[in-house]
Design a protein around this motif. Structure first.
Motif, PDB file in Angstrom:
ATOM      1  N   UNK A 194      -8.354   9.469  -6.059  1.00 18.02           N
ATOM      2  CA  UNK A 194      -9.185   8.814  -7.068  1.00 18.02           C
ATOM      3  C   UNK A 194     -10.165   9.804  -7.689  1.00 18.02           C
ATOM      4  N   UNK A 195     -10.854  10.548  -6.844  1.00 20.06           N
ATOM      5  CA  UNK A 195     -11.822  11.534  -7.350  1.00 20.06           C
ATOM      6  C   UNK A 195     -11.112  12.645  -8.129  1.00 20.06           C
ATOM      7  N   UNK A 196      -9.984  13.078  -7.600  1.00 20.97           N
ATOM      8  CA  UNK A 196      -9.260  14.181  -8.244  1.00 20.97           C
ATOM      9  C   UNK A 196      -8.696  13.755  -9.595  1.00 20.97           C
ATOM     10  N   UNK A 197      -8.131  12.557  -9.678  1.00 18.86           N
ATOM     11  CA  UNK A 197      -7.567  12.069 -10.937  1.00 18.86           C
ATOM     12  C   UNK A 197      -8.655  11.903 -11.996  1.00 18.86           C
ATOM     13  N   UNK A 198      -9.810  11.407 -11.577  1.00 17.46           N
ATOM     14  CA  UNK A 198     -10.918  11.243 -12.524  1.00 17.46           C
ATOM     15  C   UNK A 198     -11.382  12.601 -13.042  1.00 17.46           C
ATOM     16  N   UNK A 199     -11.429  13.588 -12.149  1.00 18.99           N
ATOM     17  CA  UNK A 199     -11.789  14.945 -12.561  1.00 18.99           C
ATOM     18  C   UNK A 199     -10.758  15.504 -13.545  1.00 18.99           C
ATOM     19  N   UNK A 204      -5.649   0.057  -7.653  1.00 16.87           N
ATOM     20  CA  UNK A 204      -5.022  -1.148  -7.107  1.00 16.87           C
ATOM     21  C   UNK A 204      -4.783  -0.994  -5.606  1.00 16.87           C
ATOM     22  N   UNK A 205      -4.377   0.215  -5.207  1.00 14.54           N
ATOM     23  CA  UNK A 205      -4.153   0.494  -3.786  1.00 14.54           C
ATOM     24  C   UNK A 205      -5.459   0.333  -3.007  1.00 14.54           C
ATOM     25  N   UNK A 224      -9.374  -0.211   1.186  1.00 14.10           N
ATOM     26  CA  UNK A 224     -10.486   0.609   0.669  1.00 14.10           C
ATOM     27  C   UNK A 224     -10.722   1.863   1.497  1.00 14.10           C
ATOM     28  N   UNK A 225     -10.184   1.889   2.739  1.00 16.54           N
ATOM     29  CA  UNK A 225     -10.414   3.046   3.613  1.00 16.54           C
ATOM     30  C   UNK A 225      -9.264   4.059   3.536  1.00 16.54           C
ATOM     31  N   UNK A 226      -8.325   3.867   2.639  1.00 18.51           N
ATOM     32  CA  UNK A 226      -7.168   4.761   2.541  1.00 18.51           C
ATOM     33  C   UNK A 226      -7.647   6.161   2.158  1.00 18.51           C
ATOM     34  N   UNK A 227      -7.509   7.088   3.089  1.00 21.62           N
ATOM     35  CA  UNK A 227      -8.114   8.415   2.928  1.00 21.62           C
ATOM     36  C   UNK A 227      -7.515   9.179   1.746  1.00 21.62           C
ATOM     37  N   UNK A 255       0.841  -1.205   0.000  1.00 21.90           N
ATOM     38  CA  UNK A 255       0.000   0.000   0.000  1.00 21.90           C
ATOM     39  C   UNK A 255       0.880   1.261   0.000  1.00 21.90           C
ATOM     40  N   UNK A 256       1.924   1.258   0.814  1.00 24.61           N
ATOM     41  CA  UNK A 256       2.813   2.422   0.905  1.00 24.61           C
ATOM     42  C   UNK A 256       3.533   2.653  -0.426  1.00 24.61           C
TER      43      UNK A 256
END
Length: 497
Positions: free
Chosen positions: A226-231, A211-212, A217-220, A186-187
């Motif tokens: 994820x949201x920013x990259x999609x935007x 993948x991370x 799934x709770x990685x803040x 994860x790191x």
């Protein structure tokens, strides 16, 4: 990272390992005593508790129980509490003053990345240690996931996302290959996705982020990314931004460095067959110098414009070892002249350690100075002292002029480079303006003029010391100044002379 001084660290570490083994043996001996005592009492107490009254009815058993509880258990307590680490900790504390610090570790990491760029090595080659020119008899332990991760972190701390990506990917590759590690996936994915994003590859950054999140799934931060990259991807589709220019080497990567690195790899050398045909090897008596009439020196043309000459077998092995012996205790990080402050300072583009030797320190130094005067025909009385330099892991000196700084005795009119080691791979001296490369050869000396006879600087002498890929590079430099050469190398008003 000078091998001249790092060898001492190897012996320091060997001494610490011996001390650590002594500590382990002491602890094992202590535990063995405790174990033996416990086993003896285990048998005794098991027998005694079967018939306590009968056991204690014997006066010897009663006495021994009193003695054990009053004396022997106290002795056991002292044994258990006894610290067997005193000798090891004391030795470690003494030796720690010689240990590398954070700057040294960072410097070694950056040296590896410098070698990676200069010689176009992939991370897998470096990680396995299979470098060109490597001696197969030399033991090399492969890099672990932790090692690769550490390199990536050091690059990340410098905002060098290009190398962060390369080394985090290598760490991930080894982790995927089944290597055990204290660094979790994860790191690594967190660093990797962000470094790729910083280079403009949003799709790949998004893939690694997903993948991370499958692993955590709770990685803040990953959820936010994820949201920013999609935007950002949606914005890119609308604006069609160009990303290819952002990808790749750090911002300070200049065209001259590309040329410098090519020459270090043996590429782009500009010597035509016609010019090569005019280059010769010869025995020279240096205009019938008394020393060389009966014993001429071996002279080789390395380059024609500027003229670079190599003299072979100038230094003997015993002289080289003596010079290294004198220099080693005084080796310090090499400095450069800061044009803004006028002071000497360290710089990232000159990575080596150097020491200065005066003629009166040892007859060998005086003899070498005199030999340089005999070969060149120039006066060394106004020359600088003999500088000894040791280039370690990734050690280099990027393109520069030797005549760039004014001294009381004038500019450096001639440079002499005495080679004190062979280098299995890397370590060439390259002239970036003319495309020349001169490779290390132990015992030889290379000379070139930095100034025309008119006193004007020869800009074609811009040169650099390539990083050492494998091995240990030792050189001595002697810079001869203008003053004192008035009748030995006469001035001319013709700038083309």
């Amino acid at each position: 990272c000078s091998p001249g001084q790092m060898t001492d660290l190897l012996y320091t570490e060997k001494d610490l390992v011996t001390s650590l083994k002594d500590y382990i043996r002491a602890e094992e001996s202590k535990l063995e005593q405790v174990k033996t005592w416990a086993q003896k009492l285990d048998v005794l107490s098991a027998t005694a508790t079967q018939d306590p009254e009968g056991f204690l009815g014997h006066p010897v058993n009663a006495f021994k129980l009193m003695k054990r509880l009053n004396t022997e258990w106290g002795e056991l307590e002292s044994l258990v509490l006894k610290d067997m680490s005193d000798g090891f900790i004391s030795n470690l504390t003494i030796q720690r003053q010689h240990f590398p610090n954070d700057d040294d570790q960072t410097g070694a990491a950056k040296a590896l990345m410098r070698l990676q760029d200069t010689y176009r090595l992939d991370t897998q080659t470096i990680s396995t240690g299979e470098l060109p020119g490597t001696n197969t008899d030399v033991t090399m332990s492969p890099m672990t996931v932790e090692d690769c991760f550490e390199l990536g972190k050091i690059a990340y701390s410098d905002a060098d996302y290009y190398h962060t990506e390369l080394w985090m990917e290598q760490a991930l590759k080894q982790l995927d290959g089944g290597e055990e590690s204290t660094v979790d996936m994860v790191t690594i994915l967190d660093y990797l996705s962000y470094s790729i994003y910083q280079q403009g590859e949003l799709e790949r950054a998004l893939d690694y982020t997903k993948r991370l999140l499958k692993l955590d799934s709770a990685h803040q931060r990953a959820n936010g990314n994820l949201k920013y990259f999609e935007y950002q991807l949606e914005e890119r589709e609308r604006e069609k931004r160009e990303v290819s220019e952002k990808k790749g080497r750090p911002a300070d990567y200049l065209p001259e460095r590309r040329k410098y690195e090519q020459l270090c790899r043996g590429e782009g050398i500009k010597m035509t067959p016609r010019r090569q045909s005019r280059m010769f090897c010869r025995y020279s008596d240096n205009n019938r110098h008394p020393l060389y009439v009966l014993g001429p020196v071996k002279q080789e043309d390395e380059w024609d414009r500027p003229r670079i000459i190599r003299y072979h077998d100038i230094l003997s092995n015993s002289e080289i070892e003596k010079v290294k012996e004198l220099a080693k205790p005084r080796l310090r990080r090499a400095t450069v002249h800061d044009p803004q402050t006028g002071k000497l300072t360290t710089a990232h583009y000159r990575v080596s350690k150097s020491a200065w030797l005066t003629a009166y320190e040892d007859p060998v130094v005086d003899k070498i100075n005199q030999r340089i005067e005999d070969i060149t025909g120039l006066n060394v009385k106004t020359a600088e002292e003999l500088q000894v330099a040791n280039y370690g892991v990734g050690g280099q000196y990027e393109p520069h002029f030797d005549f760039g700084r004014w001294y009381a005795d004038g500019l450096k009119t001639l440079s002499s480079l005495l080679q004190m080691s062979d280098v299995p791979s890397g370590g060439a001296t390259v002239f970036t303006d003319v495309g020349a490369a001169v490779w290390p050869k132990k015992g030889s000396a290379v000379f070139w003029y930095n100034l025309f006879a008119s006193g004007e600087g020869d800009y074609s002498t811009r040169h650099a010391a390539c990083p050492v890929l494998v091995g240990n590079k030792w050189v001595s430099n002697k810079w001869i100044h203008e003053r004192g050469q008035e009748f030995r190398r006469r001035c001319t008003l013709d700038e083309s002379d």
